[in-house]
Design a protein around this motif. Structure first.
Motif, mmCIF file in Angstrom:
data_model
loop_
_atom_site.group_PDB
_atom_site.id
_atom_site.type_symbol
_atom_site.label_atom_id
_atom_site.label_comp_id
_atom_site.label_asym_id
_atom_site.label_seq_id
_atom_site.Cartn_x
_atom_site.Cartn_y
_atom_site.Cartn_z
ATOM 1 N N SER A 124 0.493 -1.493 0.069
ATOM 2 C CA SER A 124 -0.406 -0.161 -0.348
ATOM 3 C C SER A 124 1.167 1.364 0.159
ATOM 4 N N GLY A 125 0.569 2.515 -0.184
ATOM 5 C CA GLY A 125 1.008 3.547 -0.390
ATOM 6 C C GLY A 125 1.550 3.736 -1.947
ATOM 7 N N VAL A 126 1.509 2.925 -2.827
ATOM 8 C CA VAL A 126 2.162 2.669 -3.864
ATOM 9 C C VAL A 126 0.747 2.988 -5.849
ATOM 10 N N SER A 127 0.065 1.856 -4.562
ATOM 11 C CA SER A 127 -0.743 1.536 -6.083
ATOM 12 C C SER A 127 -1.666 2.611 -5.961
ATOM 13 N N ARG A 128 -2.518 3.735 -7.045
ATOM 14 C CA ARG A 128 -3.430 4.727 -6.988
ATOM 15 C C ARG A 128 -4.363 3.445 -6.478
ATOM 16 N N LEU A 129 -4.711 2.514 -6.652
ATOM 17 C CA LEU A 129 -6.256 2.055 -7.242
ATOM 18 C C LEU A 129 -6.011 0.519 -5.822
ATOM 19 N N LYS A 130 -6.533 -0.368 -5.627
ATOM 20 C CA LYS A 130 -6.586 -0.878 -4.923
ATOM 21 C C LYS A 130 -6.336 -2.571 -5.818
ATOM 22 N N PRO A 131 -5.452 -3.866 -5.945
ATOM 23 C CA PRO A 131 -5.151 -4.625 -6.403
ATOM 24 C C PRO A 131 -6.335 -5.460 -7.432
ATOM 25 N N MET A 132 -7.864 -5.195 -6.680
ATOM 26 C CA MET A 132 -8.819 -5.856 -7.047
ATOM 27 C C MET A 132 -9.733 -5.333 -8.184
ATOM 28 N N VAL A 133 -9.669 -4.102 -7.559
ATOM 29 C CA VAL A 133 -9.739 -3.127 -8.643
ATOM 30 C C VAL A 133 -9.473 -3.216 -10.350
ATOM 31 N N TYR A 134 -7.956 -3.350 -10.127
ATOM 32 C CA TYR A 134 -7.599 -3.261 -11.301
ATOM 33 C C TYR A 134 -7.787 -4.287 -12.304
ATOM 34 N N SER A 135 -7.876 -5.312 -11.406
ATOM 35 C CA SER A 135 -8.913 -6.663 -11.638
ATOM 36 C C SER A 135 -10.131 -6.716 -12.458
ATOM 37 N N TYR A 136 -10.903 -6.203 -11.728
ATOM 38 C CA TYR A 136 -12.299 -5.704 -11.813
ATOM 39 C C TYR A 136 -12.687 -4.789 -13.334
ATOM 40 N N ILE A 137 -11.939 -3.656 -12.774
ATOM 41 C CA ILE A 137 -12.268 -2.749 -13.900
ATOM 42 C C ILE A 137 -11.702 -3.047 -15.739
ATOM 43 N N PHE A 138 -9.781 -3.377 -15.944
ATOM 44 C CA PHE A 138 -9.439 -4.152 -16.876
ATOM 45 C C PHE A 138 -9.823 -5.993 -17.489
ATOM 46 N N ILE A 139 -10.003 -6.465 -15.967
ATOM 47 C CA ILE A 139 -10.269 -8.150 -17.450
ATOM 48 C C ILE A 139 -12.860 -7.446 -17.153
ATOM 49 N N SER A 140 -13.148 -7.215 -16.922
ATOM 50 C CA SER A 140 -14.329 -6.999 -17.009
ATOM 51 C C SER A 140 -14.230 -5.589 -18.729
ATOM 52 N N CYS A 141 -13.453 -5.234 -19.000
ATOM 53 C CA CYS A 141 -13.317 -4.372 -20.587
ATOM 54 C C CYS A 141 -12.857 -5.669 -21.318
ATOM 55 N N ASP A 142 -11.422 -6.461 -21.144
ATOM 56 C CA ASP A 142 -11.417 -7.998 -21.418
ATOM 57 C C ASP A 142 -12.732 -8.466 -22.577
ATOM 58 N N LEU A 143 -13.709 -9.098 -21.131
ATOM 59 C CA LEU A 143 -14.149 -9.686 -21.360
ATOM 60 C C LEU A 143 -15.338 -9.111 -22.153
ATOM 61 N N LEU A 144 -15.448 -7.715 -22.167
ATOM 62 C CA LEU A 144 -16.774 -7.693 -22.915
ATOM 63 C C LEU A 144 -16.195 -6.727 -24.937
#
Length: 335
Positions: A124-144
């Motif tokens: 923590s303190g490095v990432s602007r977003l939580k790790p799972m947020v990266y997964s939710y956003i980009f993998i959802s876009c990938d599936l779409l």
């Protein structure tokens, strides 16, 4: 009409002959046999390599994404190779257009998850977003993107074979590619932001603790649990360059395909195969090759678990009971 004229005549102007199953060359050209055979063989090799290494290193998400991606690439070039001898076969055409359109989305699905893992590796303190947020956003876009491209590709190819309007399917494919390009653009911006934040924290830490060694400083300002990964030099930095190379090349490929489809099925790019062989086949191969040589399993370690989850606001995240029992040693993490 001569064979040469028939070969390069725009797709939508070609006609069917009721005396045969299909007399429509939906490519508008004859796919190059040798070039597509070479692509088939190379992607089959990468498929086998990623299967063996993925299972051995137990990097299951990355293994699944690249296993499917390489499999689709191999199947797609089988279709193009067979189309050299029978460019009128709609099944071969459907195989290559669907498989080769979808494959890069799976490769990027594997890359997207790596950014979430880096968030865990640095803490923590490095990432602007939580790790799972990266997964939710980009993998959802990938599936779409995958769904839109699959639906659009099937609709457009069927319309071509039946001499119907291809615009609806083409527009859906373009929308799928546009989603993919947009997601990759945001991913690139967040990745550079992440790297910049790491650099800033290192500079600040060095100013405040000038007497510490690089490894001591690294363990102080970042998550110490995964220091053994960050300290794998020069492999770790080569790995970062490999991720950048793969992402950039697939990004260029997606822009090319977006322009190609926007021109339509009788456009200049789609009727000139050298563009496809360089900006699709070669570029995707080199991108996948980079992360096949410098595989995440070599960097993370065979028995290292890096669970992707949300980060607390304090300096280091709390470990689950299962994670506390994990022991890392040279014999466990060496390949």
């Amino acid at each position: 009409m001569t064979g040469s004229e028939d070969t390069f005549k725009p797709i939508l102007l070609l006609v069917r002959d009721s005396s045969s199953e299909s007399n429509t060359n939906v490519y508008g050209l004859i796919p190059n046999r040798d070039a597509n055979l070479a692509a088939l063989i190379l992607f089959a090799i990468l498929w086998g390599w990623n299967t063996v290494i993925g299972i051995y290193t137990k990097q299951w998400w990355f293994f699944t994404a690249f296993f499917i991606g390489c499999g689709l690439e191999t199947a797609g070039y089988i279709g193009r190779y067979l189309s050299h001898g029978d460019p009128y076969n709609i099944n071969y055409f459907l195989d290559q257009i669907v498989c080769l359109t979808l494959a890069p989305a799976f490769f990027m699905g594997g890359v997207y998850y790596l950014l979430a893992k880096f968030s865990m590796i640095y803490g923590s303190g490095v990432s602007r977003l939580k790790p799972m947020v990266y997964s939710y956003i980009f993998i959802s876009c990938d599936l779409l993107s995958i769904i839109l491209q699959a639906i659009g590709g099937g609709m457009a190819a069927t319309a071509l074979d039946e001499n119907k309007d291809t615009d609806p399917g083409t527009h859906i494919m373009v929308a799928g590619l546009a989603v993919q390009v947009a997601a990759m653009s945001v991913f690139g911006a967040l990745s550079f932001d992440f790297i910049w934040r790491v650099i800033k924290m290192k500079k600040k830490g060095r100013t405040e603790h000038p007497n510490l060694s690089d490894k001591e400083l690294d363990a102080l300002i970042f998550e110490p649990k995964y220091a053994f990964i960050r300290n794998k030099e020069p492999l770790y930095h080569i790995f970062l360059y490999a991720i950048f190379t793969c992402s950039l090349l697939i990004y260029v490929r997606c822009i090319y395909r977006l322009i190609e489809l926007a021109e339509g099925w009788d456009g200049y790019l789609i009727l000139h195969e050298p563009y496809f062989l360089v900006l699709e086949a070669l570029i995707v191969f080199l991108g996948v090759l980079s992360l096949s040589i410098v595989h995440p399993g070599f960097v993370f370690g065979r028995n290292t678990s890096i669970p992707v989850k949300g980060l607390h606001k304090k300096k280091h995240f709390e470990e689950t009971e299962e994670e506390k029992t994990l022991e890392f040693n040279e014999s466990d993490t060496a390949i």
